[in-house]
Design an enzyme around this catalytic site. Structure first.
Site, short mmCIF file in Angstrom:
data_model
loop_
_atom_site.label_atom_id
_atom_site.label_comp_id
_atom_site.label_asym_id
_atom_site.label_seq_id
_atom_site.Cartn_x
_atom_site.Cartn_y
_atom_site.Cartn_z
N SER A 1 2.44 4.89 1.15
CA SER A 1 2.69 5.65 2.36
C SER A 1 3.98 6.45 2.18
CB SER A 1 2.77 4.71 3.57
OG SER A 1 2.73 5.46 4.77
N HIS B 1 0.86 -1.18 0.00
CA HIS B 1 0.00 0.00 0.00
C HIS B 1 0.90 1.23 0.00
CE1 HIS B 1 1.01 -0.36 4.25
NE2 HIS B 1 0.69 0.91 4.37
#
Length: 518
Positions: free
Chosen positions: A229, A227
């Site tokens: 970030s 993901h």
């Protein structure tokens, strides 16, 4: 009893009784006052004024927190909207919400795509099949130049890479995406990737990523992202080992104009990564400063020794304005990647009508020594600076040039690496290419110790943003016709013949397999 004695007795009585009583009352009051201060604030009434607090010791200059007003919701929405707006292959440098950011954004579909920040060595690859067929996702790649967003480090830890954000925060895909950026650690095994699972405007919470999904090569970190970030790399040596990282020393100054009486020279102590140098170039632009000569490598150790910069020679006709000929840079400013610089200011000596002296001041030559405090006899670098009035600093008019290849095509990179790697008796190998790129003997000896010197020198060519036509010319001048032929064959391809092609400064991978170069 005489009248005098009767008048004295009441007075003596008051002295004998009044003084002890007053003393007792005063003692009780003092005890009550002291008791109210044990513990502090325990007897303080809400209406009582607070005790004055002594000012705390100020933080070091590079750790001063920013006092910024909290952004409003519309400001936050506008911030992320601008970051995720497609930039059509361009790399944007802009200050948003008090943060200096370098970013690029685009839309990707099931075919995947790649984002690359020009001149920084940072890329984000979204592989084919990562996005559901029929959907389009906006993604952004951000280089964070706000130094307060970096992790809080101990004395032993060192920052060796930029802080990079992939957006939108929390986005996930069907296949892992690949984030690639440079680091400057000398021992890749001592590098630890960190992630802050927060958005760009929130308080950061940096934690180690762990080994799975993270690959660290000689000068590059590659992370498989589940993901999006924030990410960076930290140098963490094992107990009992000394950590080291490579610095690049860059000198900047403004043009030396006729009649100019003063000249300031600034030396930056930067991580040896492309984005750190770009930060210094951007920082110098408002002041008209430009880099003088190539950067110089420095072997910096984490042994808590401050960096010294000593002025050793100034050419005749000039003098040092500063009180001292030596400058000191705190160790942690460099070790924690704060991009510090030190400066010297020089002044022309009065000519007094002496034409010969006036001619001498048309040029300035400076020699400096830099070393870590206490290690001067073990390791030192010599910095030389030269500027003259005759040099032209004007920006050349724009001309039509071939597009810059921020990164060589992977298949061509590997082919040239195999051709240049074997040592030649005549030296007509990667060493000659290094000489053509301006590297001195010491730098060439340093490259010879790398796992693949040919790959290292080709990566240096990438960082200089040379075009394929320029590389073809270099190979021809070196009489390496095999390398020139390989480049020519690639240039003769049509865009449809190559699985990887250059569009607007970004690489797009249309194949089904991820290339190892990423």
């Amino acid at each position: 009893m005489s009248p005098q004695e009767s008048s004295v007795q009441p007075f003596q009585f008051l002295l004998l009784v009044g003084i002890p009583v007053a003393s007792v009352l005063l003692l009780v009051q003092c005890l009550r006052w002291h008791r109210c201060r044990w513990p502090p604030g325990s007897c303080q009434k809400p209406d009582d004024p607070e005790e004055p607090v002594s000012p705390s010791t100020p933080l070091p200059e590079y750790e001063l927190p920013k006092q910024c007003q909290a952004p409003t919701l519309p400001e936050v929405a506008a911030f992320y909207q601008e970051l995720h707006m497609p930039t059509r292959g361009q790399t944007i440098t802009r200050q948003l919400m008090n943060k200096l950011l370098v970013f690029s954004a685009r839309e990707v579909d099931h075919r995947g795509g790649c984002l690359m920040l020009q001149d920084t060595g940072i890329s984000l690859l979204i592989p084919p099949g990562a996005v559901t067929v029929g959907r389009q996702e906006r993604v952004s790649l951000v280089l964070v130049w706000d130094l307060t967003d970096a992790p809080s480090l101990s004395h032993k830890q060192g920052l060796v890479s930029p802080v990079v954000a992939c957006g939108p925060h929390g986005a996930s895909f069907l296949k892992p995406c690949i984030l690639t950026f440079k680091h400057c650690a000398q021992q890749p095994s001592q590098v630890c990737a960190y992630s802050s699972n927060t958005s760009l405007l929130d308080a950061k919470d940096w934690r180690p990523l762990g080994q799975p999904g993270t690959h660290t090569s000689r000068d590059e970190c590659r992370i498989l992202l589940s993901h999006f970030s924030l990410y960076t790399c930290v140098l963490e040596p094992p107990l009992g080992q000394t950590a080291r990282k490579w610095l690049q020393l860059a000198m900047f100054c403004s043009p030396l104009a006729p009649g100019q009486t003063h000249l300031q020279l600034r030396v930056y102590f930067l991580n040896n990564t492309p984005c750190a140098l770009q930060w210094a170039i951007t920082n110098e632009q408002p002041h008209g400063g430009r880099m003088r000569g190539p950067c110089q490598l420095f072997d910096f150790t984490g042994a808590r020794a401050d960096q010294c910069l000593k002025l050793k020679y100034i050419s005749e006709g000039w003098e040092n304005v500063d009180d001292s000929s030596s400058q000191l840079v705190p160790h942690l400013h460099i070790w924690h990647g704060k991009c510090p610089f030190r400066s010297f200011c020089f002044r022309r000596k009065s000519a007094n009508g002496n034409e010969e002296c006036s001619t001498l001041t048309n040029e300035i030559i400076v020699t400096m020594h830099t070393f870590q405090d206490g290690l001067e006899t073990k390791y030192m670098e010599i910095l030389r600076f030269q500027a003259s009035e005759e040099e032209t600093w004007a920006v050349p008019p724009p001309v039509s040039q071939p597009p810059l290849c921020n990164r060589l095509p992977p298949e061509l990179f590997e082919q040239l690496q195999m051709l240049l790697e074997p040592s030649s008796v005549t030296g007509n190998d990667w060493r000659k290419l290094a000489s053509h790129l301006g590297l001195c003997g010491m730098k060439i000896r340093f490259l010879s110790c790398q796992r693949s010197p040919a790959a290292a020198i080709l990566e240096l060519f990438e960082e200089q943003n040379g075009s394929l036509q320029e590389l073809h010319y270099l190979m021809t001048s070196m009489e390496r016709l095999d390398c020139a032929s390989a480049i020519q064959n690639y240039l003769n391809r049509t865009p449809g013949d190559s699985p990887t092609r250059l569009r607007g400064g970004t690489w797009e991978n249309c194949g089904l397999e991820l290339d190892e170069k990423f």
